[in-house]
Enzyme design. Structure first.
Site, mmCIF file in Angstrom:
data_model
loop_
_atom_site.group_PDB
_atom_site.id
_atom_site.type_symbol
_atom_site.label_atom_id
_atom_site.label_comp_id
_atom_site.label_asym_id
_atom_site.label_seq_id
_atom_site.Cartn_x
_atom_site.Cartn_y
_atom_site.Cartn_z
ATOM 1 C CG ASP A 97 -2.235 -0.794 1.436
ATOM 2 O OD1 ASP A 97 -2.353 -1.134 -0.397
ATOM 3 O OD2 ASP A 97 -2.189 -1.463 2.081
ATOM 4 C CG ASP A 99 -0.240 2.577 4.382
ATOM 5 O OD1 ASP A 99 0.330 2.107 3.559
ATOM 6 O OD2 ASP A 99 -1.303 3.246 4.834
ATOM 7 C CE1 TYR A 326 -3.923 1.501 0.350
ATOM 8 C CE2 TYR A 326 -3.067 3.672 1.358
ATOM 9 C CZ TYR A 326 -3.653 2.630 1.746
ATOM 10 O OH TYR A 326 -2.614 1.551 2.401
ATOM 11 N NE ARG A 328 -5.779 1.992 6.995
ATOM 12 C CZ ARG A 328 -5.149 0.691 6.623
ATOM 13 N NH1 ARG A 328 -4.870 0.609 5.454
ATOM 14 N NH2 ARG A 328 -6.101 -0.313 7.386
ATOM 15 C CG HIS A 373 -2.239 9.475 -0.823
ATOM 16 N ND1 HIS A 373 -2.481 9.245 1.231
ATOM 17 C CD2 HIS A 373 -1.054 9.321 -1.206
ATOM 18 C CE1 HIS A 373 -1.313 8.947 1.144
ATOM 19 N NE2 HIS A 373 -0.438 8.763 -0.222
#
Length: 876
Positions: A97, A99, A326, A328, A373
């Site tokens: 991922d 993050d 995504y 988060r 993001h």
């Protein structure tokens, strides 16, 4: 032939989705989460480090805070498989991922696998063909700033938790914990309960009139509320302090009591009711921004009644299956591709008039938002409508929520008109208003906080007839209305998440685990949808406030988050920050060591509440909260349990007196069993009120008991119903094989069947009062399931030390369950067929060879982040 490329992701679901978009020479494997972590128990610490003073922490605080990383249980096999695939690969792509935690997992994978081939970080925001293929051409190195920020966060949390928690174990109760974000989160909930305790309820009065226009012919009424009398505004809820409940007296505000109001209304009834003024106000409303992590958790809780944890788990599955971007993220930014897809879909489904005139783009209000993001939205260019996804259950409902909210962001504003009329009756003036929707715009699809847009359309419309100035309307009825001020509302998961985010405490991606920990530690419980602190939660915050107040101040926690963000972009030196936090003048280590000896355990287990005066405090004990009186020369010591459902703000002096009196006096029978003539008593204990058959004595050490059914008033329960409740446990007969009794009973987790130490839950269609032996045997014959879906395959009864001895087949193969401990089997016994050949003696020998039930991991399976250089120095 194309050379093999190994791609590593975190989960098998994500692996399957990505594989569809990659060339055939790409092998996609899952690490199944983290491959290294700090040790979770003393048994996990390798033998060579056990004597180190920092071993319990798992962090060498004297050598640059070097973490001791170990391979979690079951991950050795995963790592071996990954190494096997890596042997004949020409390139390793780390696709975890995007993050900080994902970056950290990639770094750990690179350290554990030690690849001899080029390594690239493969980053994407959504799992679509376009995004995956784009990421193949834009690989990068592992971002060490992000890794350092995540590792610092992990180390900081460990230092905080493992330094403060043991002190709480000693002073209050074993198994409790403290945390960098967990403790301020708990403090918010406790502080709100304190506000409720301090709140003074007050009553106030106003009135409502039902009126109609005879000209309309239908005599349909509309409501108007008393607003002023003799030019003074009638006091309402806003005239009372929201925190204390006290009235804020003002000259031009009139606080009514019932008698004054009755007099005003009697006069008004005799007067003409005339429309004094009619005003109209047109206005527009805008849609809410697209979802970020925190707002998704809030709406998931409000609309779908999902916990923050369940919302994130469901969103994770949707992401891994390629349905959403995504999940988060703290940025509400939308990509150009996303905006184009939304606007195309709006025009296709609703027509051009429902499109916003201008493209809407949203920016984050958070200081530390990562604008690179994107917001949470349906993945790809084509926004697949929910009914075309094939999704079911929670996944369908959460995807629908995300789809609707995203669509609404690019839809036209809602247009409304509010009509307000002032109506006079003598010296009293009433107000009525109505709202009409002129054009629904985005409201057609989504309204924040509303379950159903169609219902929202109706909700937002309040009917009002066409009124004209100076016209007379007819009074249908006039009614005084009593109000009572309400204490501040308790937090729900949604409102707690909103408050944590507002105060910059923690990060949205961690809120779900924080709230879950508070439940696990029994610091909070749910009452409806509200989060209520327990007495244990109160005691923990009381101890921390008194002795380590700076550690749980909201600004301190927020400042730590800022520092971690600065570490993430390379602006703050992580080691300097850790040294200051742990070893500084007011560092954590010194604080705990200095104050530990001064903290009185007896005082720490006593919750002091300002409104309780009949006892010195509520005590927190092993079996729940209780009060203690007497115990001196004049009186006998009396313990009285506080029923489990009573919260700190709800306990009163009267309740405590009643509990003490009940404990003092001999209970009186409320009736007798019609067959045995035994007395039936109604009593109160830790888990609330219950019925008891007969008195406790040497001959009757465990009298039958049955809890008062939830929601029932004890006065409404007949003796026949009580006898039925007390009929449990029921003995159904003997098991045909063991000749031992089979019984059924009600338990904490519902009705169950029991035989020879075996328990199975009854099915929904089974009635605990009527189920027969044959059906109970069917249920008992089903394989017993453990945590994580593991299934028991062998049961050896009791081992030589008296603990249960069983073998289960789980996610990573068979393992021994010895009492409450899980013990791994040797690699030669990883097949179920071989395990089934083992005898009880052989299993006990395996346990003995292991040394203890916790020593599953040999030191060779452990990795440490510290290695020796040629000069003998330690480095990371």
């Amino acid at each position: 032939m194309d050379e093999k490329v190994l791609v590593i992701v975190e989960s098998p679901t994500k692996a399957r989705t990505i594989k569809k978009f990659l060339p055939k020479n790409y092998v996609v494997e899952a690490s199944v989460g983290h491959v290294r972590d700090l040790p979770q128990s003393a048994a996990e610490i390798p033998k060579k480090y056990k004597k180190e003073p920092w071993a319990r922490l798992g962090i060498d605080v004297d050598h640059n805070f070097s973490p001791l990383y170990v391979t979690p249980r079951g991950k050795g096999k995963v790592i071996q498989q990954l190494k096997k695939h890596l042997k004949d690969a020409s390139l390793l792509l780390l696709a975890t991922d995007e993050d900080r935690e994902g970056e950290s997992i990639s770094w750990h994978l690179a350290n554990v696998l030690n690849p001899k081939v080029p390594v690239k970080r493969m980053v994407f925001h959504e799992i679509t063909k376009k995004a995956i293929l784009h990421s193949l051409d834009h690989g990068r190195d592992v971002n060490m700033n992000l890794v350092n920020a995540q590792e610092t966060r992990r180390i900081l949390d460990r230092l905080y938790g493992y330094t403060v928690s043991p002190l709480i174990w000693k002073k209050i109760s074993y198994g409790l914990s403290a945390g960098r974000v967990q403790s301020p989160g708990l403090r918010l909930i406790v502080d709100r309960e304190r506000e409720r305790i301090d709140f003074q309820k007050m009553s106030f009065w106003d009135a409502k009139a039902k009126l109609y226009r005879p000209e309309d012919g239908s005599n349909t009424c509309f409501e108007a509320k008393l607003e002023t009398f003799q030019g003074k505004r009638i006091a309402g809820s806003k005239d009372f302090d929201a925190k204390t409940g006290k009235y804020k007296e003002k000259k031009q505000v009139l606080l009514l009591d019932k008698d004054t109001l009755t007099s005003i209304l009697a006069e008004a009834e005799q007067k003409k009711w005339l429309v004094d003024s009619v005003t109209e106000k047109r206005f527009k409303t805008k849609p809410a921004p697209p979802f970020i992590t925190s707002t998704l958790q809030q709406e998931g809780n409000r609309k779908l009644h999902l916990s923050a944890r369940d919302t994130m788990r469901t969103a994770q599955r949707l992401y891994e299956k390629g349905f959403i971007t995504y999940m988060r993220t703290d940025s509400p930014n939308l990509s150009q591709e996303g905006i184009q897809g939304i606007r195309r879909m709006i025009e296709e489904l609703y027509g051009e008039k429902y499109l916003s005139a201008q493209v809407r783009q949203y920016g984050s209000k958070a200081r530390s938002a990562q604008e690179a993001h994107e917001a949470i939205r349906p993945a790809g260019e084509k926004f697949l409508p929910p009914e075309q996804t094939g999704l079911e259950g929670r996944e369908f409902y959460l995807y629908s929520l995300i789809w609707k909210r995203t669509m609404a962001t690019q839809m036209a504003e809602g247009e409304k008109v509010t009509t307000t009329a002032k109506i006079t009756a003598g010296e009293a003036q009433f107000t009525t208003s109505g709202t009409r929707i002129l054009f629904p715009g985005y409201i057609r699809v989504y309204v924040e906080g509303k379950d159903d847009p169609e219902a929202a359309l109706d909700d937002k419309e309040a009917w009002l007839p066409k009124l004209k100035e100076n016209e007379e309307v007819t009074l249908h009825s006039l009614e005084p209305v009593s109000h009572e001020t309400k204490p501040p509302a308790r937090f729900t998961e949604a409102s707690l998440v909103r408050q944590l985010e507002k105060m910059d405490i923690g990060r949205p991606s961690t809120y779900a685990s924080i709230i879950n920990t508070l439940f696990q530690r029994e610091y909070i419980k749910k009452q409806g949808n509200a989060l209520v602190p327990t007495f244990t939660g109160f005691a923990v915050i009381q101890l921390l406030e008194k002795n380590f107040h700076e550690l749980i101040t909201y600004s301190f926690t927020s400042d730590m988050e800022d520092a971690l963000d600065e570490i993430a972009v390379g602006e703050v030196d992580r080691l300097e920050y850790l040294r200051s936090f742990y070893f500084g003048d007011k560092g954590l280590k010194e604080q705990v060591e200095k104050r530990e000896k001064d903290i009185d355990p007896k005082e720490s287990r006593m919750v002091k509440l300002p409104h309780i005066t009949v006892v010195d405090g509520i005590r927190v004990g092993k079996y729940g909260p209780y009060v203690l009186v007497g115990g001196d020369e004049k009186s006998e010591e009396i313990h009285a349990s506080i029923p489990e459902g009573v919260s700190p703000s709800e306990i009163t002096n009267e309740v405590i007196k009643e509990l003490i009196e009940t404990q003092k006096k001999e209970p009186e029978p409320i009736g007798y069993h019609p067959e045995t003539q035994e007395a039936i008593y109604f009593m109160t204990g830790r888990y609330g009120p219950y019925y008891q058959l007969g008195k406790k004595s040497e001959d009757n050490k465990k009298p039958r008991r049955a809890s008062l059914p939830a929601g029932k008033n004890p006065e409404d329960v007949s003796i026949e119903e009580i006898v039925k409740l007390l009929s449990l446990p029921r003995t159904l007969g003997k098991h045909p094989e063991t000749k031992k009794l089979v019984t059924v009973n009600n338990g904490r987790f519902g009705p169950y069947v029991h035989h020879d130490g075996e328990f199975r839950s009854l099915k929904k269609e089974d009635d605990v009062y009527t189920i027969e032996l044959e059906r109970a045997l069917e249920i008992l014959s089903e394989p017993k399931k453990g945590r994580g879906g593991s299934v028991r395959i062998m049961n050896f009864g009791k081992s030589s030390d008296g603990k249960t001895l069983e073998i289960y087949n789980g996610k990573y193969g068979p393992f021994i369950k010895h009492g409450s401990k899980n013990v791994s089997l040797p690699s030669s016994l990883k097949k179920v067929e071989k395990v089934k050949e083992l005898s009880k003696d052989e299993v006990e020998k395996l346990l003995k060879d292991k040394g203890s039930s916790n020593s599953q991991k040999k030191s060779k399976t452990f990795q440490t982040s510290k290695t020796k250089t040629k000069s003998g120095k330690t480095k990371k």
